[in-house]
Design an enzyme around this catalytic site. Sequence first.
Site, short mmCIF file in Angstrom:
data_model
loop_
_atom_site.label_atom_id
_atom_site.label_comp_id
_atom_site.label_asym_id
_atom_site.label_seq_id
_atom_site.Cartn_x
_atom_site.Cartn_y
_atom_site.Cartn_z
N ASP A 191 36.17 58.28 33.73
CA ASP A 191 36.08 57.08 32.88
C ASP A 191 37.15 56.08 33.31
OD1 ASP A 191 35.22 55.51 30.73
OD2 ASP A 191 36.65 56.44 29.34
N HIS A 214 30.25 50.46 26.79
CA HIS A 214 31.58 50.98 26.44
C HIS A 214 31.88 50.59 25.00
CE1 HIS A 214 33.42 52.32 30.35
NE2 HIS A 214 32.25 51.84 30.72
P1 13P Z 1 35.28 53.79 21.80
O1 13P Z 1 36.73 53.40 21.70
O2 13P Z 1 34.41 52.89 21.00
O3 13P Z 1 35.05 55.21 21.43
O4 13P Z 1 34.83 53.62 23.34
C1 13P Z 1 35.20 54.57 24.31
C2 13P Z 1 34.94 54.10 25.69
O5 13P Z 1 34.30 53.10 25.94
C3 13P Z 1 35.47 54.94 26.77
O6 13P Z 1 35.25 54.37 28.03
O1 G3H Z 2 38.17 53.58 27.32
C1 G3H Z 2 39.14 54.25 27.01
C2 G3H Z 2 38.94 55.63 26.48
O2 G3H Z 2 38.86 55.62 25.08
C3 G3H Z 2 40.01 56.55 27.00
O3 G3H Z 2 41.24 56.30 26.40
O4 G3H Z 2 42.82 56.12 28.33
O5 G3H Z 2 43.63 56.68 26.01
O6 G3H Z 2 42.34 58.35 27.34
P1 G3H Z 2 42.60 56.90 27.07
ZN ZN Z 3 35.49 52.29 28.20
#
Ligand code: 13P
Ligand code: G3H
Ligand code: ZN
Length: 307
Positions: free
Chosen positions: A82, A210
């Site tokens: 991600d 996202h």
């Molecule tokens: P949320 O913060 O809405 O759960 O989105 C998560 C996300 O887009 C991770 O890439």
């Molecule tokens: O898009 C972001 C996700 O919620 C991941 O968050 O970088 O704090 O793990 P993080």
């Molecule tokens: Zn994201």
Amino acid sequence: MPLVTGGVILTAARAGKYGVGAFNSNNLETTQAVLEVAEALKSPVILQISEGARKYAGTETLAHMMADMASRVSVPVAIHLDHGSSFESCKTAIDAGFTSVMIDASHDAFEENIRVTKEVVDMAHARGVTVEAELGRLGGIEEHVDVSAEDAFLTDPEEALEFIRRTGIDYLAVAIGTSHGAYKGKGRPFIDHARIEKIASLTPIPLVMHGASGVPTWLTERFKAAGGEIGDAAGIHDEDVSRSTQNGIGKVNIDTDLRLAFTTAVREVLNASPKEFDPRKILGPSRDLMKEIASHRMKVLGSAGKA
Ligand code: 13P
Ligand code: G3H
Ligand code: ZN
């Protein structure tokens, strides 16, 4: 079953007009919750690992744990990076066994975003891994922002088409009104459905939403009742998620809802049982509450029953 690529899961989702949850995880209980629900509902699913999760728990440790757990269920599972920040990050994720990566160069200028993304696509495709990239910028779209400023943030459909053609990506993250976290606007956050439809009319590849957490009121109320502090939280309504998945969104990212569920249950157990110090008694209820969230989302997305 063995892991599959994100592409296999998402191509079927776009064609079948449903969405697949991409749930962020950085630990055992979250992974178990997501996979147990996916198996029970016969739903394909994506487990995603952020750069922060890699630092927290270790890239190989997470990937190997998830791959092992995925091998014990009968539904298709992909492990996805991600918001990958660089070519090197995508490469080391693939080395560890990820079957899908996101290169996020959305903060770079258009041409640089294309250059970096194409480099990752060439490397990943040579290794049988599918790629997500992002065009446009997510962010809280506040009521006071005028339309032209808002437009500047959102994904331009013609640019999206050029971006997809020149990079060869497999799925595209689009900025259509969502933002990360628990504060997505006041009331019902605005989702630009017309923009989703326009982009989808130009390309057959799956689109990615996202910031798709629902941040349900029942959960924020329970969080507060257990002593948590949270302001004017707001998430994406079920109807908006469902409509988008029928119109081209294939991958739907969810992290915040799982975090809120996890923490709410921990608070509740610790409040109710001050003498408890067995982590399994504390984290077991967290897993159960995360399962409720994942289950509801998979039903709303329409992925339940599709595996
Ligand atoms: P949320 O913060 O809405 O759960 O989105 C998560 C996300 O887009 C991770 O890439
Ligand atoms: O898009 C972001 C996700 O919620 C991941 O968050 O970088 O704090 O793990 P993080
Ligand atoms: Zn994201």
